[in-house]
Motif scaffolding. Structure first.
Motif, short mmCIF file in Angstrom:
data_model
loop_
_atom_site.label_atom_id
_atom_site.label_comp_id
_atom_site.label_asym_id
_atom_site.label_seq_id
_atom_site.Cartn_x
_atom_site.Cartn_y
_atom_site.Cartn_z
N ARG A 59 -18.75 78.50 -6.75
CA ARG A 59 -18.44 77.52 -5.89
C ARG A 59 -17.37 77.81 -4.86
N VAL A 60 -17.53 76.96 -3.88
CA VAL A 60 -16.64 77.44 -2.49
C VAL A 60 -15.33 77.14 -3.16
N LEU A 61 -14.24 78.01 -2.67
CA LEU A 61 -12.90 77.94 -3.17
C LEU A 61 -12.12 77.56 -1.93
N SER A 62 -11.06 76.63 -1.99
CA SER A 62 -10.54 76.17 -0.82
C SER A 62 -9.18 77.37 -0.61
N LEU A 63 -8.65 77.32 0.42
CA LEU A 63 -7.41 78.23 0.43
C LEU A 63 -6.22 78.12 -0.69
N LEU A 341 -25.62 73.63 9.25
CA LEU A 341 -27.05 73.02 9.74
C LEU A 341 -28.31 73.81 9.64
N ASP A 342 -28.13 75.12 9.40
CA ASP A 342 -29.25 75.76 8.96
C ASP A 342 -30.04 75.37 7.66
N GLU A 343 -31.17 74.92 8.03
CA GLU A 343 -32.11 74.31 7.04
C GLU A 343 -32.81 75.47 6.07
N GLN A 344 -32.71 76.69 6.47
CA GLN A 344 -33.29 77.75 5.67
C GLN A 344 -32.44 78.18 4.40
N LEU A 345 -31.16 77.79 4.73
CA LEU A 345 -30.27 78.33 3.53
C LEU A 345 -30.23 77.28 2.30
N PRO A 346 -30.37 77.54 1.16
CA PRO A 346 -30.60 76.91 0.12
C PRO A 346 -29.32 76.30 -0.41
N LEU A 347 -28.75 75.24 0.37
CA LEU A 347 -27.47 74.67 0.22
C LEU A 347 -27.89 73.02 -0.45
N THR A 348 -26.82 72.63 -1.21
CA THR A 348 -27.22 70.93 -1.71
C THR A 348 -26.42 70.34 -0.58
N PRO A 349 -26.71 69.12 -0.46
CA PRO A 349 -26.10 68.16 0.55
C PRO A 349 -24.51 68.43 0.46
N GLU A 350 -24.01 68.39 -0.64
CA GLU A 350 -22.55 68.50 -0.74
C GLU A 350 -21.95 69.83 -0.14
N HIS A 351 -22.67 70.86 -0.35
CA HIS A 351 -22.54 72.05 0.15
C HIS A 351 -22.40 72.07 1.60
N ARG A 352 -23.53 71.38 2.27
CA ARG A 352 -23.49 71.11 3.63
C ARG A 352 -22.39 70.47 4.32
N ARG A 353 -22.17 69.35 3.53
CA ARG A 353 -21.06 68.38 3.98
C ARG A 353 -19.63 69.18 3.92
N PHE A 354 -19.53 70.03 2.93
CA PHE A 354 -18.23 70.70 3.07
C PHE A 354 -18.04 71.71 4.05
N TYR A 355 -19.21 72.13 4.74
CA TYR A 355 -19.11 73.05 5.62
C TYR A 355 -18.97 72.51 7.15
N LEU A 356 -19.67 71.20 7.07
CA LEU A 356 -19.45 70.59 8.34
C LEU A 356 -17.93 69.81 8.59
N GLU A 357 -17.37 69.30 7.18
CA GLU A 357 -15.95 68.92 7.21
C GLU A 357 -15.19 70.29 7.56
N LEU A 358 -15.46 71.32 7.16
CA LEU A 358 -14.51 72.54 7.46
C LEU A 358 -14.46 72.73 8.83
N ALA A 359 -15.88 72.77 9.35
CA ALA A 359 -15.83 72.88 10.79
C ALA A 359 -15.08 71.89 11.72
N ALA A 360 -14.86 70.69 11.29
CA ALA A 360 -14.13 69.72 12.03
C ALA A 360 -12.82 69.96 11.74
N ALA A 361 -12.38 70.35 10.64
CA ALA A 361 -10.97 70.53 10.36
C ALA A 361 -10.36 71.75 10.85
N VAL A 362 -11.37 72.77 10.87
CA VAL A 362 -10.93 74.19 11.73
C VAL A 362 -10.68 73.68 13.36
N ARG A 363 -11.55 73.09 13.81
CA ARG A 363 -11.61 72.69 15.30
C ARG A 363 -10.30 71.92 15.74
N GLY A 364 -9.84 71.16 14.69
CA GLY A 364 -8.60 70.24 14.66
C GLY A 364 -7.40 70.83 14.73
N GLY A 365 -7.67 72.27 14.20
CA GLY A 365 -6.27 73.12 14.07
C GLY A 365 -5.52 72.65 13.04
#
Length: 365
Positions: A59-63, A341-365
């Motif tokens: 699973r994906v690990l947080s910092l 957003l890469d539809e070719q990657l075999p990710l679950t909806p939860e996994h995709r949502r994690f990366y979207l949330e991570l992108a937003a968090a990282v942009r926000g500093g």
């Protein structure tokens, strides 16, 4: 976390600063260098999807998860290596670590997120030379061509191979016959087999290549893949595509290996038949093996990585990365968005949502 500590220790890896270092190395995702680092005298902790890792994870690990693992094991790294497994990264927040961080991108032709993701490291190694300019343009941190390699350890326990003239398999292909990312493979192999003998095998390559006269190789996107180095290590003459990515700089066609025009099965079969009927296969196999074992082993690559880790520590690279963290995170956010957003990657909806949330968090500093 404690600051990195570099310890003097007599090991077989000459650092670029006139002394050698024993380090604690944190390996994330790819397990390729665990044994080599340890055999060179370093302490290693591996975290990733392989059962060969010290801490296997699925699973994906947080910092925070990462720091909890390090604290529980009393492991304060001197350097961190993220190695590509052709899958999304399993640990978030590596760009914030206070130690020298290095990335090894292997399958960048299948993973465009690697370019932005590599901005989060103090240096990036790129296996495919033709893609190096893309990494150089992405962020002002070193980008270094580091080709793939062979691991002679796989030959331990395998019966010694015969000389090419006495081997009982004329031409062998070892690999997945119809991988999703390489739809041209099966038609190519089918066409080759109609014109020349071909043994196709999935699984362990060493027992097959040590019995073969020719190893046929085919790539997904003209990449210089592991199989070239692995087959050479087994003492078999390699027949591979005439590609870029530094192939001609590492090996000499006609001396170290044989090449055919990419995708041209009739040409490949004709070259194979001529080589099998000729008297130079043994010489080509020997030359390729000697060069692979002399220059392109996992130990050789490990020494390069270790030397760069020592250099980055001496140069204060982590502090520079952390001072530039806003620009680093802007590029990392792009990588996480691509993953989500890469539809070719075999990710679950939860996994995709994690990366979207991570992108937003990282942009926000």
């Amino acid at each position: 976390m404690p600051a990195p500590v570099l310890r003097r220790f007599p090991v077989a890896c000459p650092a670029p600063l006139g002394y050698t270092l024993a380090m604690r190395i944190l390996c994330i995702d790819g397990h390729f260098f665990l044994r080599a680092f340890r055999e060179l005298g370093h302490e290693v902790l591996g975290i990733g999807p392989s059962c060969l890792m010290d801490v296997p994870v699925d699973r994906v690990l947080s910092l925070k998860d990462l720091h909890d693992i390090l604290n529980a094991r009393g492991f304060a790294p001197d350097a961190v290596l993220w190695a590509d497994t052709c899958k999304p990264p399993l640990v978030a927040g590596l760009e914030t670590l206070p130690w020298p961080t290095l990335a090894y991108s292997i399958d960048q032709y299948l993973n465009p997120w690697h370019q932005s993701y590599s901005a989060g490291f103090d240096a990036v190694f790129v296996a495919q030379k033709d893609y190096l300019p893309m990494f150089e343009a992405e962020h002002p941190r070193p980008a270094v061509w580091l080709p793939l390699f062979c691991d002679p350890f796989v030959l331990r326990g395998v019966p010694p191979g015969l000389e090419p003239g006495g081997r009982d398999i004329p031409v062998a292909f070892v690999g997945t016959p119809d991988p999703g990312a390489n739809p041209a493979r099966k038609p190519f192999l089918d066409a080759f087999e109609r014109l020349a003998p071909l043994t196709r095998v999935c699984g362990d390559y060493a027992p097959v290549f040590t019995r073969s006269r020719l190893a046929l190789n085919q790539s997904a996107a003209g990449e210089l893949n592991f199989r070239v180095f692995e087959a050479m290590c087994c003492g078999v003459a390699v027949l591979t595509e005439d590609i870029g990515n530094g192939l001609g700089e590492l090996f000499t066609p006609g001396e170290d290996l044989l090449v055919y025009p990419r995708g041209d099965a009739p040409a490949a079969a004709g070259i194979a038949l001529a080589a099998l009927a000729g008297d130079k296969l043994e010489e080509i196999a020997r030359s390729g093996r000697e060069k692979a074992l002399r220059r392109h082993t996992v130990e050789a690559r490990a020494k390069t990585i270790l030397a760069w880790a020592a250099r980055l520590a001496a140069q204060g690279a982590p502090a520079r990365r952390l001072r530039d963290i806003a620009a680093v995170r802007a590029r990392m956010a792009n990588a996480y968005a691509i993953l989500a957003l890469d539809e070719q990657l075999p990710l679950t909806p939860e996994h995709r949502r994690f990366y979207l949330e991570l992108a937003a968090a990282v942009r926000g500093g």
